[in-house]
Each structure stands twice: as C-alpha cells, then as structure tokens.
Design a protein around this motif. Structure first.
Motif, PDB file in Angstrom:
ATOM      1  N   THR A   1       0.607  -0.776   0.479  1.00  0.00           N
ATOM      2  CA  THR A   1      -0.455   0.261  -0.015  1.00  0.00           C
ATOM      3  C   THR A   1       1.033   1.403   0.111  1.00  0.00           C
ATOM      4  O   THR A   1       0.652   2.318  -0.767  1.00  0.00           O
ATOM      5  N   ASP A   2       2.101   1.465   0.415  1.00  0.00           N
ATOM      6  CA  ASP A   2       3.042   2.249   0.997  1.00  0.00           C
ATOM      7  C   ASP A   2       3.543   2.793  -0.540  1.00  0.00           C
ATOM      8  O   ASP A   2       3.697   4.084  -0.588  1.00  0.00           O
TER       9      ASP A   2
ATOM     10  N   GLY B   1       1.885   7.098  -6.558  1.00  0.00           N
ATOM     11  CA  GLY B   1       0.772   7.722  -7.045  1.00  0.00           C
ATOM     12  C   GLY B   1      -0.438   6.762  -7.582  1.00  0.00           C
ATOM     13  O   GLY B   1      -1.656   7.297  -8.194  1.00  0.00           O
ATOM     14  N   GLU B   2      -0.744   5.562  -7.795  1.00  0.00           N
ATOM     15  CA  GLU B   2      -1.329   4.638  -8.107  1.00  0.00           C
ATOM     16  C   GLU B   2      -2.103   4.285  -7.535  1.00  0.00           C
ATOM     17  O   GLU B   2      -3.569   3.836  -7.116  1.00  0.00           O
ATOM     18  N   LEU B   3      -2.377   4.700  -5.972  1.00  0.00           N
ATOM     19  CA  LEU B   3      -3.541   4.205  -4.420  1.00  0.00           C
ATOM     20  C   LEU B   3      -3.394   5.863  -3.646  1.00  0.00           C
ATOM     21  O   LEU B   3      -1.675   6.243  -3.279  1.00  0.00           O
TER      22      LEU B   3
ATOM     23  N   ILE C   1      -6.365  -2.129  -2.580  1.00  0.00           N
ATOM     24  CA  ILE C   1      -6.325  -1.880  -3.449  1.00  0.00           C
ATOM     25  C   ILE C   1      -6.880  -2.957  -4.315  1.00  0.00           C
ATOM     26  O   ILE C   1      -6.963  -2.798  -5.559  1.00  0.00           O
ATOM     27  N   ILE C   2      -8.024  -3.971  -3.700  1.00  0.00           N
ATOM     28  CA  ILE C   2      -8.577  -4.972  -4.184  1.00  0.00           C
ATOM     29  C   ILE C   2      -9.417  -3.936  -5.421  1.00  0.00           C
ATOM     30  O   ILE C   2      -9.936  -4.492  -6.254  1.00  0.00           O
TER      31      ILE C   2
ATOM     32  N   ASP D   1       3.960  -5.349 -11.965  1.00  0.00           N
ATOM     33  CA  ASP D   1       4.738  -4.168 -12.763  1.00  0.00           C
ATOM     34  C   ASP D   1       5.084  -3.133 -11.984  1.00  0.00           C
ATOM     35  O   ASP D   1       6.700  -3.031 -12.303  1.00  0.00           O
ATOM     36  N   LEU D   2       4.162  -2.919 -11.291  1.00  0.00           N
ATOM     37  CA  LEU D   2       4.972  -1.607  -9.997  1.00  0.00           C
ATOM     38  C   LEU D   2       5.832  -2.157  -8.648  1.00  0.00           C
ATOM     39  O   LEU D   2       6.931  -1.547  -8.563  1.00  0.00           O
TER      40      LEU D   2
END
Length: 135
Positions: free
Chosen positions: A97-98, A104-106, A112-113, A124-125
C-alpha cells in the motif's frame, strides 16, 4: 489508358474494402456472451475495458477470444491473488500500500482490491521498484 486507370482504381477499392472487412470480422472474433460474462467477473464495463486496453495500445479487435484477453490481462485482483503476490514478493499489504501511494497509484484510505483490476499491474509496479532499488 482508361482501362489501366480503371483497373488500378478497382484494385484500390477492393483492397480498401478487404482491409475494412477484415477489421469488421476481427471485431466479431470475441464471443459476445463470453465477453459479457468476463466483464462481470472483472467488474468493468466494455467501455472501461476498451479504455484500459487503449492505455496499452490494444483494442478488443486485436484479440481473438476471451481466453486470449485473460492471458493478456492476467489474473484479477482478489484477496487470494493479492495474498499470493504478497507472498511471492515477501511483502506485507501495508508495504505494498505504501509503495502504491508513493507511486501515486493509490490514495490514502483506498483499497488495493477496489482500485486495481489486474495483478499484473501491481506486479509491474513492484518490479519497477525492485529494479530501481538495484541501481
């Protein structure tokens, strides 16, 4: 001379129709009932899926089946697939999550789900971060 020109124009028209006809045929390659079921499974509309594919320069027209679509996109994010990914990379959900927030994806407080549709995107990240750390 007119015959040669007419023949040339006829060939151009036939080739043009042939290519557009091929495209229309390709658009019908994916079984629509299977596609609808898959869209329900991945919690997306067809427009959302098409937008997602466009990000990767793909279209539904380029894919022949839902099986090929599945192979291309990878597994959907579920509690089970997420846990498998965390185990594979020896991470906690908090660490992931961090990382996703850092990229910047969350956003803080997002799940996440609920945010990601496919495990490959998360993977990929993680790989990007691992490659960055190795440099």
């Amino acid at each position: 001379m007119k015959r040669i020109f007419s023949f040339f124009v006829a060939c151009v028209v036939l080739f043009s129709l042939g290519f557009s006809g091929t495209k229309s045929f390709a658009a019908t390659m994916i079984n629509q009932d299977e596609l609808k079921a898959y869209l329900t499974e991945i919690r997306m509309t067809q427009v959302e899926l098409e937008d997602y594919l466009a990000y990767y320069d793909l279209t539904l027209d380029e894919l022949e089946s839902v099986a090929e679509l599945r192979d291309t996109l990878g597994p959907t994010v579920t509690p089970e697939t997420l846990q498998n990914l965390l185990n594979e990379y020896e991470m906690t959900e908090e660490q992931l999550t961090d990382l996703l927030i850092e990229y910047g994806e969350l956003e803080e407080g997002e799940s996440i789900i609920d945010t990601f549709h496919f495990i490959y995107d998360i993977e990929d990240l993680i790989n990007l971060e691992m490659d960055y750390d190795e440099e």
